[in-house]
Design an enzyme around this catalytic site. Structure first.
Site, PDB file in Angstrom:
ATOM      1  N   THR A 190      -0.848  -8.106  -9.866  1.00 38.63           N
ATOM      2  CA  THR A 190      -1.639  -8.421  -8.678  1.00 38.63           C
ATOM      3  C   THR A 190      -2.852  -7.504  -8.568  1.00 38.63           C
ATOM      4  OG1 THR A 190       0.383  -9.127  -7.550  1.00 38.63           O
ATOM      5  CG2 THR A 190      -1.546  -8.685  -6.179  1.00 38.63           C
ATOM      6  N   THR A 191      -2.624  -6.204  -8.665  1.00 37.30           N
ATOM      7  CA  THR A 191      -3.711  -5.235  -8.569  1.00 37.30           C
ATOM      8  C   THR A 191      -4.736  -5.451  -9.674  1.00 37.30           C
ATOM      9  OG1 THR A 191      -2.193  -3.627  -7.587  1.00 37.30           O
ATOM     10  CG2 THR A 191      -4.240  -2.764  -8.479  1.00 37.30           C
ATOM     11  N   SER A 198       8.565  -6.187  -4.958  1.00 39.99           N
ATOM     12  CA  SER A 198       7.449  -5.946  -4.042  1.00 39.99           C
ATOM     13  C   SER A 198       7.657  -6.714  -2.743  1.00 39.99           C
ATOM     14  CB  SER A 198       6.130  -6.342  -4.708  1.00 39.99           C
ATOM     15  OG  SER A 198       5.876  -5.524  -5.817  1.00 39.99           O
ATOM     16  N   SER A 228      -0.118   0.348  -6.681  1.00 35.38           N
ATOM     17  CA  SER A 228      -1.544   0.603  -6.888  1.00 35.38           C
ATOM     18  C   SER A 228      -1.939   2.022  -6.505  1.00 35.38           C
ATOM     19  CB  SER A 228      -2.367  -0.401  -6.080  1.00 35.38           C
ATOM     20  OG  SER A 228      -2.098  -0.283  -4.690  1.00 35.38           O
ATOM     21  N   TYR A 281       9.192 -10.234 -11.531  1.00 39.81           N
ATOM     22  CA  TYR A 281       8.258  -9.657 -10.580  1.00 39.81           C
ATOM     23  C   TYR A 281       8.410 -10.408  -9.259  1.00 39.81           C
ATOM     24  CZ  TYR A 281       3.606  -8.293  -8.740  1.00 39.81           C
ATOM     25  OH  TYR A 281       2.560  -7.831  -7.978  1.00 39.81           O
ATOM     26  N   LYS A 287      10.674  -5.805 -10.641  1.00 38.48           N
ATOM     27  CA  LYS A 287       9.623  -5.170  -9.845  1.00 38.48           C
ATOM     28  C   LYS A 287       9.710  -5.812  -8.470  1.00 38.48           C
ATOM     29  CE  LYS A 287       4.577  -4.515  -9.592  1.00 38.48           C
ATOM     30  NZ  LYS A 287       4.335  -4.979  -8.219  1.00 38.48           N
ATOM     31  N   GLY A 304       8.070  -1.789  -5.116  1.00 38.77           N
ATOM     32  CA  GLY A 304       6.656  -2.088  -5.169  1.00 38.77           C
ATOM     33  C   GLY A 304       5.906  -2.017  -3.852  1.00 38.77           C
ATOM     34  N   ASP A 318       4.454   0.763  -1.691  1.00 34.72           N
ATOM     35  CA  ASP A 318       4.232   2.202  -1.829  1.00 34.72           C
ATOM     36  C   ASP A 318       4.571   2.979  -0.570  1.00 34.72           C
ATOM     37  OD1 ASP A 318       3.139   0.903  -3.981  1.00 34.72           O
ATOM     38  OD2 ASP A 318       1.290   2.052  -4.017  1.00 34.72           O
ATOM     39  N   GLU A 319       4.238   2.413   0.602  1.00 30.16           N
ATOM     40  CA  GLU A 319       4.455   3.129   1.861  1.00 30.16           C
ATOM     41  C   GLU A 319       5.918   3.188   2.271  1.00 30.16           C
ATOM     42  OE1 GLU A 319       2.735  -1.004   2.999  1.00 30.16           O
ATOM     43  OE2 GLU A 319       2.692   0.403   1.311  1.00 30.16           O
TER      44      GLU A 319
END
EC number: 4.1.3.3
Length: 308
Positions: free
Chosen positions: A50-51, A174, A217, A142, A172, A198, A200-201
């Site tokens: 995606t990134t 997310s 990312s 993913y 993965k 996936g 990050d926060e």
């Protein structure tokens, strides 16, 4: 490159460098690899996801990027995972064969998101057809329902998947559904599979329920600090780990309110690393100068526990 080494820790979801006229900028990937390894202590990458605007690139461009990351990452990176998902099964299979031919450490596939699989069997059938084209390459699903709209729970997907896809190595993940993620970990009692978070926060929460690592990312430019969070969690020093997570969250909360996506990630990466990542590809529009100034100022204002 040790493709069979266990995939754990941080995996940078790489951006795709582009020239000002929108062409992929392969020559800067050498510098990109060195930056990740030397400045961020990140030695795993997830390419064409995606990134990386993978679904906005042509098949030829995706192959070129995969080849360049493999070439420049040789003897420097531990794992180069290539995302080979596509709306077309035949294109996804072609990309899987190519990734195998160039020696990728793993391949990953997103769920098709126009004609969507509506149940586990449909999704596994698609994944199996792709994985079978690279029979010696570790395969990752993913899972990113906020973008695909495919909300089949991964816990359900795991039942019997190794029988259908012998190369299945992990996920993965997310999504913010930590219950589903935790149940995946619980089912993986033999620890044969790898579950990489996936969002990050929310990484610290995922670590608490047993995540092997993370793909994201922010590890492009906050990899060093996030590695320190992983070390603090492992000690364990939860209070210190929380400080790192809270600061990452403070930055992301700030930029999300400004409007934060792939285009803005490219701008932040350019500002932090000094490597020209260029604009995104339409329909995405480049980050505004106002965003870049505010985001950089916010990032510079953060006081990390390591004194940076």
């Amino acid at each position: 490159m040790t493709s069979r080494k266990k995939l754990q820790g941080l995996v940078a979801a790489t951006v795709t460098p582009m020239t000002l006229d929108g062409q992929i900028n392969l020559p800067v990937i050498c510098q990109y690899v060195d930056y990740l390894v030397n400045e961020q202590n990140v030695k795993n990458v997830f390419v064409n996801g995606t990134t990386g605007e993978g679904l906005s690139l042509s098949i030829q461009e995706r192959k070129q990027l995969a080849e360049e990351w493999m070439c420049q990452g040789k003897d420097k990176l531990d794992h180069v995972i290539i995302h080979v998902g596509a709306l077309s099964l035949s294109e996804s299979q072609e990309l899987a064969r190519h990734a195998a031919a160039i020696g990728a450490g793993g391949i990953a596939v997103i769920a098709p998101f126009f004609f969507k699989p509506t149940n586990k069997d449909e999704l596994v059938a698609f994944l199996q057809k792709v994985a079978s084209e690279a029979p010696d390459v570790p395969f990752y699903y993913y899972h990113i329902p906020p973008l695909t709209g495919v909300k089949i729970r991964v816990e359900e997907l795991l039942d019997g998947i190794k029988e259908r896809i012998p190369t299945f190595q992990g996920v993965k993940f997310s999504d913010m559904d930590l219950l589903d993620f935790a149940q995946c970990i619980h089912k993986n009692e033999t620890e044969q599979l790898e579950f990489l978070y996936g969002v990050d926060e929310q990484l610290l929460g995922a670590l608490a329920v047993g995540a092997n690592g993370a793909v994201g990312s922010t590890y492009n430019y906050l990899g060093r600090q996030t590695n320190l969070m992983l070390q603090a969690f492992a000690k364990p020093d939860l209070a210190l780990a929380q400080k790192y997570q809270f600061l990452t969250g403070e930055f992301l909360n700030f930029v999300i309110k400004l409007g934060f996506g792939v285009a803005q990630t490219k701008a932040v990466m350019t500002a932090v690393s000094g490597i020209p990542m260029g604009p995104p590809r339409l329909p995405l529009l480049g980050a505004s100068e106002e965003f870049i100034v505010k985001a950089k100022a916010k990032l510079d204002s953060l006081v990390w526990p390591d004194g940076d």
